[in-house]
Design an enzyme around this catalytic site. Structure first.
Site, mmCIF file in Angstrom:
data_model
loop_
_atom_site.group_PDB
_atom_site.id
_atom_site.type_symbol
_atom_site.label_atom_id
_atom_site.label_comp_id
_atom_site.label_asym_id
_atom_site.label_seq_id
_atom_site.Cartn_x
_atom_site.Cartn_y
_atom_site.Cartn_z
ATOM 1 N N CYS A 16 0.865 -1.186 0.000
ATOM 2 C CA CYS A 16 0.000 0.000 0.000
ATOM 3 C C CYS A 16 0.901 1.234 0.000
ATOM 4 O O CYS A 16 2.072 1.145 -0.379
ATOM 5 C CB CYS A 16 -0.980 -0.029 1.183
ATOM 6 S SG CYS A 16 -0.191 0.000 2.808
ATOM 7 N N ASN A 19 2.248 1.443 4.409
ATOM 8 C CA ASN A 19 2.555 0.177 5.106
ATOM 9 C C ASN A 19 2.230 0.259 6.606
ATOM 10 O O ASN A 19 2.892 -0.373 7.433
ATOM 11 C CB ASN A 19 4.010 -0.254 4.886
ATOM 12 C CG ASN A 19 4.307 -1.701 5.314
ATOM 13 O OD1 ASN A 19 5.398 -2.016 5.743
ATOM 14 N ND2 ASN A 19 3.339 -2.581 5.213
ATOM 15 N N CYS A 21 -1.487 0.773 7.396
ATOM 16 C CA CYS A 21 -2.927 0.500 7.513
ATOM 17 C C CYS A 21 -3.331 -0.726 6.692
ATOM 18 O O CYS A 21 -3.562 -1.812 7.228
ATOM 19 C CB CYS A 21 -3.756 1.712 7.077
ATOM 20 S SG CYS A 21 -3.509 3.186 8.108
ATOM 21 N N ARG A 22 -3.419 -0.580 5.365
ATOM 22 C CA ARG A 22 -4.006 -1.642 4.530
ATOM 23 C C ARG A 22 -3.115 -2.861 4.366
ATOM 24 O O ARG A 22 -3.570 -3.991 4.558
ATOM 25 C CB ARG A 22 -4.376 -1.071 3.159
ATOM 26 C CG ARG A 22 -5.500 -0.048 3.225
ATOM 27 C CD ARG A 22 -5.597 0.754 1.955
ATOM 28 N NE ARG A 22 -4.430 1.611 1.771
ATOM 29 C CZ ARG A 22 -4.176 2.336 0.690
ATOM 30 N NH1 ARG A 22 -5.011 2.276 -0.322
ATOM 31 N NH2 ARG A 22 -3.111 3.097 0.617
ATOM 32 N N SER A 23 -1.854 -2.666 3.976
ATOM 33 C CA SER A 23 -1.036 -3.866 3.700
ATOM 34 C C SER A 23 -0.659 -4.659 4.957
ATOM 35 O O SER A 23 -0.624 -5.893 4.895
ATOM 36 C CB SER A 23 0.191 -3.523 2.842
ATOM 37 O OG SER A 23 1.066 -2.620 3.480
ATOM 38 N N ASP A 135 -8.016 4.016 0.871
ATOM 39 C CA ASP A 135 -7.103 4.434 1.929
ATOM 40 C C ASP A 135 -7.901 4.942 3.131
ATOM 41 O O ASP A 135 -8.634 5.929 3.012
ATOM 42 C CB ASP A 135 -6.207 5.551 1.373
ATOM 43 C CG ASP A 135 -5.084 5.917 2.330
ATOM 44 O OD1 ASP A 135 -5.165 5.557 3.515
ATOM 45 O OD2 ASP A 135 -4.135 6.572 1.868
HETATM 46 P P1 4NP Z 1 -1.798 2.831 4.112
HETATM 47 O O1 4NP Z 1 -2.382 4.231 4.670
HETATM 48 O O2 4NP Z 1 -1.235 3.106 2.745
HETATM 49 O O3 4NP Z 1 -2.998 1.939 4.073
HETATM 50 O O4 4NP Z 1 -0.744 2.400 5.107
HETATM 51 C C1 4NP Z 1 -1.598 5.376 4.733
HETATM 52 C C2 4NP Z 1 -0.778 5.598 5.800
HETATM 53 C C3 4NP Z 1 -0.008 6.736 5.889
HETATM 54 C C4 4NP Z 1 -0.071 7.673 4.877
HETATM 55 C C5 4NP Z 1 -0.881 7.444 3.776
HETATM 56 C C6 4NP Z 1 -1.645 6.302 3.694
HETATM 57 N N1 4NP Z 1 0.690 8.852 4.958
HETATM 58 O O5 4NP Z 1 0.568 9.721 4.072
HETATM 59 O O6 4NP Z 1 1.489 9.010 5.899
#
Ligand code: 4NP
Length: 169
Positions: A16, A19, A21-23, A135
């Site tokens: 994702c 790294n 939340c989703r992955s 997201d």
């Molecule tokens: P993820 O979510 O891609 O599912 O881990 C996010 C976590 C952090 C950020 C963006 C998306 N960020 O911009 O810090």
């Protein structure tokens, strides 16, 4: 890598943006499903982000809490950034959304044997085909339950796909 990982027959990387939340959620769900299917020692699972911001950090507290409510423990996972080496090292490189997919494809640098490994998670489920795992980072708590619902369903299809490839060996 441990001895078990060296003996693994299939390697799966979830990707994702951050790294956190989703992955990691996908990694936690996948580990449990592989355990239940008796495949934990045959399939290596990992996750990574396309961005560098959360390298070394544990998953987002909201993601950990939502996962824990369904019995998935994400607390030992730590963020890392995906690299071109991963494309060669993993049989499945699975993007959460179209942006992650585009970043991974660019990383493959036109090499067909690497591009073939890259897929969108939604495409492993008839219900979610072509859809992104949205997201949840800037949204409310409900976003994390939607993420869990979609990933749980898609991973059922992924396990079927992997099982077919393991049997065919
Ligand atoms: P993820 O979510 O891609 O599912 O881990 C996010 C976590 C952090 C950020 C963006 C998306 N960020 O911009 O810090």
């Amino acid at each position: 890598m441990s001895g078990i990982e060296n003996n693994a027959e299939m390697r799966v990387l979830f990707v994702c943006l951050g790294n956190i939340c989703r992955s990691p959620t996908a990694e936690g769900i996948m580990r449990r499903r592989l355990d239940a299917a008796g495949l934990a020692e045959r399939v290596v699972v990992d996750s990574a982000g396309t961005g560098p911001w959360h390298v070394g950090e544990p998953p987002d507290r909201r993601a950990m809490a939502a996962a824990a409510a369904r019995g998935y423990d994400l607390s030992r996972l730590r963020g890392r950034q995906v690299s071109p080496v991963d494309l060669a090292a993993f049989d499945y490189v699975i993007a959460m959304d179209e942006s992650n997919l585009a970043d991974l494809r660019a990383m493959a640098d036109g090499r067909r044997e690497l591009l073939e490994r890259i897929a969108l998670l939604g495409d492993f489920s008839a219900e979610y085909r072509g859809q992104p795992v949205g997201d949840p980072y800037y949204g409310g708590a409900g976003g994390f339950d939607r993420v869990l619902n979609m990933i749980e369903t898609c991973i059922e299809g992924l396990i079927v796909d992997i099982s077919g490839r393991l049997v065919a060996r």
